[in-house]
Scaffold this motif. Structure first.
Motif, PDB file in Angstrom:
ATOM      1  N   ALA B  45       0.845  -1.208   0.000  1.00 13.68           N
ATOM      2  CA  ALA B  45       0.000   0.000   0.000  1.00 13.68           C
ATOM      3  C   ALA B  45       0.872   1.246   0.000  1.00 13.68           C
ATOM      4  O   ALA B  45       2.033   1.210  -0.373  1.00 13.68           O
ATOM      5  CB  ALA B  45      -0.962  -0.019   1.187  1.00 13.68           C
ATOM      6  N   CYS B  46       0.293   2.335   0.477  1.00 14.54           N
ATOM      7  CA  CYS B  46       0.873   3.665   0.288  1.00 14.54           C
ATOM      8  C   CYS B  46       2.248   3.847   0.928  1.00 14.54           C
ATOM      9  O   CYS B  46       3.030   4.683   0.476  1.00 14.54           O
ATOM     10  CB  CYS B  46      -0.091   4.723   0.789  1.00 14.54           C
ATOM     11  N   CYS B  47       2.591   3.135   1.984  1.00 11.59           N
ATOM     12  CA  CYS B  47       3.912   3.290   2.588  1.00 11.59           C
ATOM     13  C   CYS B  47       5.017   3.002   1.566  1.00 11.59           C
ATOM     14  O   CYS B  47       6.120   3.519   1.684  1.00 11.59           O
ATOM     15  CB  CYS B  47       4.070   2.334   3.767  1.00 11.59           C
ATOM     16  N   GLY B  83       2.862  -1.452   4.150  1.00 11.67           N
ATOM     17  CA  GLY B  83       1.472  -1.370   3.738  1.00 11.67           C
ATOM     18  C   GLY B  83       0.571  -2.309   4.511  1.00 11.67           C
ATOM     19  O   GLY B  83       1.009  -3.068   5.373  1.00 11.67           O
ATOM     20  N   THR B  84      -0.680  -2.263   4.132  1.00 10.90           N
ATOM     21  CA  THR B  84      -1.713  -3.019   4.819  1.00 10.90           C
ATOM     22  C   THR B  84      -1.628  -4.487   4.423  1.00 10.90           C
ATOM     23  O   THR B  84      -1.550  -4.791   3.243  1.00 10.90           O
ATOM     24  CB  THR B  84      -3.081  -2.477   4.374  1.00 10.90           C
ATOM     25  N   GLY B 110       5.269   1.422   9.069  1.00 12.23           N
ATOM     26  CA  GLY B 110       4.012   2.148   9.090  1.00 12.23           C
ATOM     27  C   GLY B 110       2.975   1.547  10.010  1.00 12.23           C
ATOM     28  O   GLY B 110       3.092   0.410  10.488  1.00 12.23           O
ATOM     29  N   ALA B 111       1.929   2.333  10.243  1.00 10.36           N
ATOM     30  CA  ALA B 111       0.884   1.926  11.172  1.00 10.36           C
ATOM     31  C   ALA B 111       0.199   0.643  10.726  1.00 10.36           C
ATOM     32  O   ALA B 111      -0.106  -0.228  11.543  1.00 10.36           O
ATOM     33  CB  ALA B 111      -0.131   3.053  11.308  1.00 10.36           C
ATOM     34  N   CYS B 112      -0.020   0.507   9.430  1.00  9.59           N
ATOM     35  CA  CYS B 112      -0.774  -0.659   8.954  1.00  9.59           C
ATOM     36  C   CYS B 112      -0.034  -1.963   9.215  1.00  9.59           C
ATOM     37  O   CYS B 112      -0.588  -2.905   9.769  1.00  9.59           O
ATOM     38  CB  CYS B 112      -1.037  -0.539   7.468  1.00  9.59           C
ATOM     39  N   PHE B 118      -5.728   2.023  10.903  1.00  9.15           N
ATOM     40  CA  PHE B 118      -7.129   2.343  11.206  1.00  9.15           C
ATOM     41  C   PHE B 118      -8.088   1.327  10.606  1.00  9.15           C
ATOM     42  O   PHE B 118      -9.285   1.494  10.691  1.00  9.15           O
ATOM     43  CB  PHE B 118      -7.468   3.755  10.727  1.00  9.15           C
ATOM     44  N   GLY B 140       4.125   5.738  11.984  1.00  9.63           N
ATOM     45  CA  GLY B 140       3.857   6.769  10.983  1.00  9.63           C
ATOM     46  C   GLY B 140       2.908   6.300   9.920  1.00  9.63           C
ATOM     47  O   GLY B 140       2.775   5.103   9.689  1.00  9.63           O
ATOM     48  N   CYS B 141       2.261   7.246   9.284  1.00  8.18           N
ATOM     49  CA  CYS B 141       1.257   6.893   8.277  1.00  8.18           C
ATOM     50  C   CYS B 141       1.279   7.890   7.149  1.00  8.18           C
ATOM     51  O   CYS B 141       0.486   8.781   7.107  1.00  8.18           O
ATOM     52  CB  CYS B 141      -0.124   6.840   8.912  1.00  8.18           C
ATOM     53  N   PRO B 142       2.173   7.797   6.192  1.00  8.08           N
ATOM     54  CA  PRO B 142       3.345   6.910   6.167  1.00  8.08           C
ATOM     55  C   PRO B 142       4.495   7.541   6.932  1.00  8.08           C
ATOM     56  O   PRO B 142       4.506   8.734   7.142  1.00  8.08           O
ATOM     57  CB  PRO B 142       3.689   6.830   4.680  1.00  8.08           C
TER      58      PRO B 142
HETATM   59  S1  SF4 Z   1       0.338   3.187   7.434  1.00 10.86           S
HETATM   60 FE1  SF4 Z   1      -0.732   4.803   6.300  1.00 10.86          FE
HETATM   61  S2  SF4 Z   1       0.599   5.219   4.566  1.00 10.86           S
HETATM   62 FE2  SF4 Z   1       1.221   3.239   5.396  1.00 10.86          FE
HETATM   63  S3  SF4 Z   1       0.068   1.705   4.242  1.00 10.86           S
HETATM   64 FE3  SF4 Z   1      -1.110   2.198   6.056  1.00 10.86          FE
HETATM   65  S4  SF4 Z   1      -2.529   3.797   5.409  1.00 10.86           S
HETATM   66 FE4  SF4 Z   1      -0.890   3.691   3.880  1.00 10.86          FE
END
Ligand code: SF4
Lengths: 220, 181
Positions: B45-47, B83-84, B110-112, B118, B140-142
């Motif tokens: 994902a976005c990270c 990423g998630t 990252g948080a995921c 979330f 962090g996100c990201p």
């Molecule tokens: S932590 Fe944030 S930036 Fe990283 S994958 Fe999850 S939603 Fe995307």
């Protein structure tokens, strides 16, 4: 006010909200003169029709093929679970179809079929719109509503070992399910490659595992 | 390794002129391992977008010895999960980890990856430490690229603390070999 059948492709005029509701009303009236219909009391912003399950295929075909309507695009198929919905009476589930015309910008229409919990079956539209194939699989996956006549009624998003239908209101949203193996998802790709005359030298075994495999755990 | 030179029985003046040096095996191995990490990007994902800037010239992750991305787990020793991770993805991640040969380390970015972020739902794994062991978590996100760099430095510190010989002894004991304690 522009009415039904105004060809927006020529003038590039965007449809206004008034145009859209006018077109919806005309479509509804036209359908009501041919099929037994109800107006959806829950649709507050638009005129939408509740059709009987057995009429669905015919209604959609009429909408698609009648030139002054030309609802030639199926945007989405949506499952709805009305469990505990305030003010709802009648069957628990519904399937909503969203149509749009690529010729007439004001033509957007919504059809709804009510589905009883005891008999979760709706006729498939995959022969009218290709997109219905995956959209129906998604509704099956998330709500457990089956589409009769669908060529490949498998889950679309969730894993084949997943138990239950997660967008039902009585599915515990935090319930976790551990899965033991990966879901190769290549059956359609391989079928299409074969259709195009390719030969697969090492096809991946299809993900219809033997029950023992699922119980034993990962198929490594 | 300078500490080893200082503690060596040879007087320092003399040691500096000798064509060899003495050190412990662990120190050499860990020096090599910690400065040549080969990451495998498991980017879902976005990270991973931030990871791209990390690898490119501005942040230049290669400065820390993580020179090459390896897109096969068999050639890498650092698994970076960015990423998630969904439950559907979990068996794949697990298998990739198992395909890496030891020594191997894992960074959850990252948080995921660290906690599910979330996505508190039926389909997201609440932290990849449910599936595989993790050495460093990045918040962090990201996370910013600096955070990735800090994680790499922390991981290097951690690797320098490991003992190849002790691990090997434990492996042999696990295999049931009779060794003097
Ligand atoms: S932590 Fe944030 S930036 Fe990283 S994958 Fe999850 S939603 Fe995307």
């Amino acid at each position: 006010m522009k009415t039904l059948g105004t060809d927006y492709t020529k003038a590039l005029v965007p449809a206004t909200a008034a145009d859209i509701s006018c077109a919806q009303q005309s479509t509804f009236d036209w359908l009501a003169s041919r099929f037994p219909l109800d107006q959806d009391p829950l649709a507050k912003l638009s005129t939408s029709a509740i059709v009987r399950r057995e009429d669905l295929h015919e209604v959609v075909q009429a909408l698609r093929d009648t030139p002054e309507f030309a609802y030639d695009m199926l945007i989405d198929i949506i499952g709805i679970d009305y469990l505990n919905y305030p003010g709802h009476q009648g069957p628990r589930f519904a399937v909503t179809y969203l149509f749009k015309s690529m010729r007439f910008a004001a033509h957007r229409f919504q059809l709804k079929v009510l589905v009883d919990e005891e008999d979760l079956v709706v006729p498939s539209l995959h022969d009218l719109f290709h997109i219905a194939n995956w959209a129906e699989r998604e509704v099956w996956d998330l709500f457990g509503i089956r589409f009769e006549g669908h060529p490949n009624m498998k889950r679309l998003l969730n894993h084949f070992e997943f138990v239950g239908h997660p967008l039902r209101k009585d599915y515990p949203a935090q319930k976790r399910q551990w899965l033991s193996t990966n879901d190769p998802l290549l059956d359609q790709l391989e079928a299409r490659l074969r259709e195009n005359g390719m030969e697969l030298i090492d096809p991946i075994p299809l993900n219809t595992p033997a029950v023992e495999d699922v119980i034993k755990g990962s198929r490594r | 390794m300078s500490a080893e030179i200082e503690n060596s029985p040879v007087p320092q003046q003399e040691a500096a002129t000798l064509p060899f040096l003495t050190t412990s095996l662990d120190a050499v191995i860990n020096w090599g391992r910690s400065n040549s990490l080969w990451p495998f990007p498991f980017a879902t994902a976005c990270c991973a977008i931030e990871f791209m800037s990390l690898m490119s010239a501005r942040y230049d992750f290669a400065r820390f010895g993580t020179e090459f991305m390896r897109f096969t787990p068999r050639q890498s020793d650092l698994l970076m999960i960015m990423g998630t991770v969904t439950y559907k993805q979990a068996p794949i991640l697990r298998r990739i980890y198992e395909q890496m040969s030891a020594p191997r380390w894992v960074i959850a970015v990252g948080a995921c990856a660290s906690s599910g972020g979330f996505y508190d739902s039926y389909c997201t794994v609440p932290g990849i430490d449910h599936i595989i062991p993790v050495d460093v978590f990045i918040a962090g996100c990201p996370p910013r690229p600096e955070a990735y760099i800090e994680a790499a430095v922390q991981l290097q510190e951690k690797i320098k603390d490991e003992s190849f010989l002790t691990e090997r002894l434990a492996r042999l004991r696990d295999r049931g070999e009779d060794l003097p304690s």
